[in-house]
Structure formats: C-alpha cells, structure tokens
Design a protein around this motif. Sequence first.
Motif, PDB file in Angstrom:
ATOM      1  N   MET A  83      -5.719 104.506  45.130  1.00  9.40           N
ATOM      2  CA  MET A  83      -5.135 104.857  43.841  1.00  9.40           C
ATOM      3  C   MET A  83      -4.037 105.910  43.944  1.00  9.40           C
ATOM      4  O   MET A  83      -2.954 105.736  43.339  1.00  9.40           O
ATOM      5  N   PRO A  84      -4.232 107.019  44.693  1.00  7.04           N
ATOM      6  CA  PRO A  84      -3.111 107.973  44.839  1.00  7.04           C
ATOM      7  C   PRO A  84      -1.889 107.341  45.500  1.00  7.04           C
ATOM      8  O   PRO A  84      -0.745 107.602  45.111  1.00  7.04           O
ATOM      9  N   TRP A  85      -2.134 106.491  46.501  1.00 11.11           N
ATOM     10  CA  TRP A  85      -1.029 105.806  47.182  1.00 11.11           C
ATOM     11  C   TRP A  85      -0.293 104.883  46.211  1.00 11.11           C
ATOM     12  O   TRP A  85       0.950 104.902  46.133  1.00 11.11           O
ATOM     13  N   ALA A  86      -1.042 104.079  45.462  1.00 11.05           N
ATOM     14  CA  ALA A  86      -0.435 103.138  44.521  1.00 11.05           C
ATOM     15  C   ALA A  86       0.350 103.872  43.437  1.00 11.05           C
ATOM     16  O   ALA A  86       1.453 103.469  43.061  1.00 11.05           O
ATOM     17  N   HIS A  87      -0.200 104.956  42.935  1.00  8.38           N
ATOM     18  CA  HIS A  87       0.482 105.744  41.902  1.00  8.38           C
ATOM     19  C   HIS A  87       1.793 106.304  42.436  1.00  8.38           C
ATOM     20  O   HIS A  87       2.829 106.284  41.754  1.00  8.38           O
ATOM     21  N   GLN A  88       1.767 106.766  43.663  1.00 10.25           N
ATOM     22  CA  GLN A  88       2.955 107.376  44.248  1.00 10.25           C
ATOM     23  C   GLN A  88       4.068 106.350  44.488  1.00 10.25           C
ATOM     24  O   GLN A  88       5.225 106.567  44.111  1.00 10.25           O
ATOM     25  N   VAL A  89       3.730 105.197  45.090  1.00 13.38           N
ATOM     26  CA  VAL A  89       4.779 104.235  45.432  1.00 13.38           C
ATOM     27  C   VAL A  89       5.335 103.520  44.207  1.00 13.38           C
ATOM     28  O   VAL A  89       6.519 103.173  44.158  1.00 13.38           O
ATOM     29  N   THR A  90       4.508 103.296  43.187  1.00 13.62           N
ATOM     30  CA  THR A  90       4.990 102.594  41.998  1.00 13.62           C
ATOM     31  C   THR A  90       5.763 103.510  41.055  1.00 13.62           C
ATOM     32  O   THR A  90       6.640 103.046  40.320  1.00 13.62           O
TER      33      THR A  90
END
Length: 329
Positions: A83-90
């Motif tokens: 979730m932190p990764w997805a939030h950051q890249v999107t």
Amino acid sequence: MSALGDLARVRVQGFVKYEPQPGVTYPEVLIIDDPLRARLRSVALGVGGAMLGLITYVVLAPWVVTGVAGVFWLAEGSPSTFMPWAHQVTNTFSEPSGMVATQLGLATLIPISMALVLLVHRFHPRWLHSVQPGFRWRFAFVTGAVALLVLGAVWAISRIGQSWTVQPEPAFWGFVLAILLTSPLQAAAEEYFFRGYLLQAIHTTAPNSPWFGVVGSAAIFALMHGTQNLPAFLYRFVFGVLAGWLVVKTGGLEAGIAAHVANNVIAFGWAALSGTMVATRTTTATTWAELAVSLAGFAGFAAVAVVIARRMQVATTTPGVRFGATDEV
C-alpha cells in the motif's frame, strides 16, 4: 467473434428505448420530445445520472488503480509493503507503473459514461461519440495532428528563455510506452464523461441554451482536480469551456479528445525527457502568464478545428435535417 459481436449488439439494443430527435445538436441528444411527465423524467435522470456517474467513478477507479498497481508490484518482486508503495508511485508517477495504473483507473470513465447513457437514459451509447452517430475517426486523426502542431508550437514558444536541459527519467522508455498507450485513454475518458455524458445530462435540466451544460460540466471538471491555485483552476475550467464549445460546434467529442491527448502527450513527454515527471504530476499551481499562453493555444486550436469540421462537412446535428458547411449550430 462475429457471433459474439452480434450477441452483444442484440443485448445492447434490448436496453434501448429512445432515439434522439432529428436535427438536434450534441447537447440535446438525451432530451425526449414527450409531454411534461417525460420532461420531468429527463431532468431527474440528468441530475441523478450525473451523481451516479461521479459516485461510481469514485468507488470503482481506486479498485482498478490498486489492482493494476498490484500486478506491477508482484512483477517487480514485491519491492516493499504494497500500500505505501502503490500510494507513492500512483500519486507521484515516480515509476511508469504508477502512470499506467492511475490512467487506467481514469479510463473507467468511458464504460461508466456509456453505461449511464444505455442503462439510465435508455439511449444507444453510439450517440455519446457524436451526432453522426459513432466515432468519426478521420476527423479525429486530422484534428489530432493539428493539435500536436498548434499546441506543440505554443508550448515551445512559451518556453523561450527557460532551460532545455535533457536529463531523461531512469525508466525513460517505460514512461514513453506508458504515455503512448495510456495517456490517450485517460484523456478520452475525461472527455467522454465531462464533455460527453455530463454535458448532455446537465443540458437536459436547462435545454434552452447549451451553455448551461458546457459551463456546468467545465466547473465540475475543474473542481475534480482537487487542490490547486486560482490560475490552475481557471486553466482547467476555461479548457473545459473551450472543449465543450468544440463539442457543440463540431457535433462530437473527437476534437476535444485530440486537444486533450496532444496536451498530455506534450506535457508528460517533456517531463519524461527532462527528468521532471514527479514535479509535473504533483504540481498544484500555475502562473497567470502560463495560463494566458496555454489558453491562447487551446483557443487557436479550437478555431482551426471548427474550420476543419466545416471543410470536412462533419455532421453537427443528428440525422434528419441537412446542414451545410456554413450553417451555425
């Protein structure tokens, strides 16, 4: 494949109850020429359909974004907590996967718009493309080429005196592929919903002038972009008004899509080439000078697109009344 296509057409036709009146403009497509009861029904469906479309997008798009991002996360070997990764890249487009996921999420506005026209208003979705009906591919390609030339030239002029440092993003070719494959979908989706369905639905509530639908859909479009300074808001609002005006004058979405695609490809293309993708994605402000130059470019393109529409004699009203190349909408 043909059998499946025939079955799909039969299924779609089963939901169709109404056809547009002959000789009406694009904003008037969803208006039913019936007694007062049908008029009130059109108003209720216009307001309710617009709200339903926005709610459906707010609920559906995050699932699509998360799902697509999840596929990339797994393909990259689960580099960190999801979730932190997805939030950051999107939210920053720090990786091409973030751009792809976000823009495919926005692309859900296309099926949402078509479903609203079919299932709520009971018209065939082909009337969402244009008054022809259907998508006018030749007109789209011609205006797309013109949009790239006009908006590209204005963008280049606006950068006079600024740095032209080329420092490509580490995943440059990934961004190029993401831009070419998903930016047209994202731009088309916003046009289909805001200048297509929303403009038509709002117009049913005040059918005496197309400007209520044009201005109303442009205001919602600008507000949906979230936090922004006043010039940035006006940039999106006035762009929405110009794109809506193009819809009225050309009888369809093609020219607006062309301008939107060209604008996004130029902006994100330079961001990928100059290493400023995160800054481009996360910016919430523009200057008054940038606003004036950008809108001058859009206005210039809009004027040329209307001339092209007349030269190509594209339909500006639904079949039933023939309009010449010099007739006004």
